[in-house]
Design an enzyme around this catalytic site. Structure first.
Site, PDB file in Angstrom:
ATOM      1  N   ASP A   2       8.384   4.325  -9.642  1.00  0.00           N
ATOM      2  CA  ASP A   2       8.810   5.240  -8.544  1.00  0.00           C
ATOM      3  C   ASP A   2       7.861   6.758  -9.437  1.00  0.00           C
ATOM      4  O   ASP A   2       7.551   7.069 -10.379  1.00  0.00           O
ATOM      5  CB  ASP A   2       9.983   5.447  -8.539  1.00  0.00           C
ATOM      6  CG  ASP A   2      11.110   6.128  -7.236  1.00  0.00           C
ATOM      7  OD1 ASP A   2      10.198   6.307  -6.907  1.00  0.00           O
ATOM      8  OD2 ASP A   2      12.193   6.753  -8.150  1.00  0.00           O
ATOM      9  N   HIS A  19       0.449   7.826  -3.054  1.00  0.00           N
ATOM     10  CA  HIS A  19       0.546   5.615  -3.148  1.00  0.00           C
ATOM     11  C   HIS A  19      -0.617   5.489  -4.028  1.00  0.00           C
ATOM     12  O   HIS A  19      -0.481   4.014  -4.382  1.00  0.00           O
ATOM     13  CB  HIS A  19       1.035   5.306  -1.551  1.00  0.00           C
ATOM     14  CG  HIS A  19       2.417   5.824  -1.735  1.00  0.00           C
ATOM     15  ND1 HIS A  19       3.881   5.574  -2.358  1.00  0.00           N
ATOM     16  CD2 HIS A  19       3.011   6.241  -0.324  1.00  0.00           C
ATOM     17  CE1 HIS A  19       4.560   5.635  -1.337  1.00  0.00           C
ATOM     18  NE2 HIS A  19       4.649   6.645  -1.017  1.00  0.00           N
ATOM     19  N   LEU A 113      -1.164 -14.371 -16.762  1.00  0.00           N
ATOM     20  CA  LEU A 113      -0.558 -13.897 -16.485  1.00  0.00           C
ATOM     21  C   LEU A 113       0.175 -14.109 -15.108  1.00  0.00           C
ATOM     22  O   LEU A 113      -0.607 -14.002 -14.401  1.00  0.00           O
ATOM     23  CB  LEU A 113      -0.699 -12.078 -16.640  1.00  0.00           C
ATOM     24  CG  LEU A 113       0.343 -10.911 -16.198  1.00  0.00           C
ATOM     25  CD1 LEU A 113       1.675 -10.511 -16.739  1.00  0.00           C
ATOM     26  CD2 LEU A 113      -0.658 -10.139 -15.281  1.00  0.00           C
TER      27      LEU A 113
HETATM   28  C1  IPE Z   1       7.089   4.964  -4.746  1.00  0.00           C
HETATM   29  O1  IPE Z   1       6.921   6.205  -4.810  1.00  0.00           O
HETATM   30  C2  IPE Z   1       7.627   3.685  -4.044  1.00  0.00           C
HETATM   31  C3  IPE Z   1       7.201   2.997  -3.288  1.00  0.00           C
HETATM   32  C4  IPE Z   1       5.561   1.821  -2.907  1.00  0.00           C
HETATM   33  C5  IPE Z   1       7.598   2.804  -2.379  1.00  0.00           C
HETATM   34  P1  IPE Z   1       8.049   6.773  -3.797  1.00  0.00           P
HETATM   35  O2  IPE Z   1       7.549   6.564  -2.639  1.00  0.00           O
HETATM   36  O3  IPE Z   1       9.174   6.138  -3.844  1.00  0.00           O
HETATM   37  O4  IPE Z   1       8.198   8.762  -4.754  1.00  0.00           O
HETATM   38  P2  IPE Z   1       8.925   9.601  -5.173  1.00  0.00           P
HETATM   39  O5  IPE Z   1      10.335   9.296  -5.322  1.00  0.00           O
HETATM   40  O6  IPE Z   1       9.410   9.990  -3.540  1.00  0.00           O
HETATM   41  O7  IPE Z   1       8.327  10.403  -5.089  1.00  0.00           O
HETATM   42 MG    MG Z   2      11.219   6.998  -5.014  1.00  0.00          MG
END
Ligand code: IPE
Ligand code: MG
Length: 235
Positions: A2, A19, A113
């Site tokens: 996250d 991302h 793994l």
């Molecule tokens: C990655 O972080 C989660 C996913 C790949 C779906 P977020 O996209 O939730 O990032 P924040 O929480 O908005 O910072």
């Molecule tokens: Mg998030």
């Protein structure tokens, strides 16, 4: 995993840049897990609830998933990593489903793994599909409801052949499980960190593992019993 969006926002970049940066952290954690002898790593990539995000972001995540799969198959094999995707893949675009199947097949004999990627996964989804499977067997007269125990349920969940997770790491500062591995994480040790996923590093992973190794896992027992069991094991 996250914090990708916030990582990008801090840098005045669009969310998709976060991302993309997050994919690098995936590489780090996968290679570090293989190196350290961790047997199973499960990453929460896309939840059953993430479809609620803006269409554009969902599309981007699908594309990123595709390009990561395409680009990483060789590296996974080099590192002897077996890929498995858990979750309801039937909701994904056809070409993504096909690619997932190919990546799983290409890595199925790898042994070092097991990398599970949870995609369109939710703990409640998992329990619901398990209930459906058991109900079908009861309706078909193959299963006596009185004989359903925890093992029967665990056997129809997403990864019945693998052990429950020992350590649950959540980055990005939120302190919740967000519907991940609800059943399997019943006794997982939880490590929360404010570090945003794109900044996750081998060093922080090491800190989480060191923290884990200092915890006493009692599984409902008292400390003295656990100490006696570990003394027994050591003897
Ligand atoms: C990655 O972080 C989660 C996913 C790949 C779906 P977020 O996209 O939730 O990032 P924040 O929480 O908005 O910072
Ligand atoms: Mg998030």
């Amino acid at each position: 995993m996250d914090g990708n969006g916030r990582w990008a926002k801090q840098r005045h970049m669009p969310r998709h840049a976060g991302h993309r940066a997050g994919v690098k952290s995936v590489r780090v954690v996968v290679e570090e897990s293989a190196r350290l002898g961790i047997e199973v790593l499960t990453l929460f990539a896309f939840s059953s609830e993430n479809w609620r995000r803006p269409r554009q972001e969902v599309d981007l995540l699908m594309e990123l998933f595709m390009s990561a799969l395409r680009g990483e198959i060789r590296r996974l094999t080099e590192n002897d990593v077996k890929l498995r995707v858990i979750g309801d893949r039937s909701a994904f675009p056809r070409n993504l489903q096909k690619l997932i199947g190919e990546a799983e097949a290409a890595t199925c004999n790898n042994r070092r793994l097991i990398l599970q990627v949870a995609a369109n996964y939710g703990g409640r989804w998992d329990l619901t599909q398990a209930a459906r499977q058991l109900a079908r067997r009861v309706a078909a007269g193959e299963l006596d409801p009185d004989l359903i125990d925890e093992r029967t349920v665990a056997a129809v969940l997403s990864f019945p052949d693998l052990p429950d997770p020992d350590l649950f790491i959540r980055t990005g500062g939120e302190r919740r499980l967000s519907n991940f591995l609800l059943w399997q994480a019943a006794y997982a040790e939880i490590f929360f960190t404010d570090v945003l996923w794109p900044d996750f590093s081998a060093d922080l992973f090491g800190q989480a593992l060191a923290d884990f190794s200092r915890r006493q896992r009692r599984f409902g027992m008292i400390a003295e019993q656990v100490a006696a069991i570990s003394a027994d094991g050591a003897a």
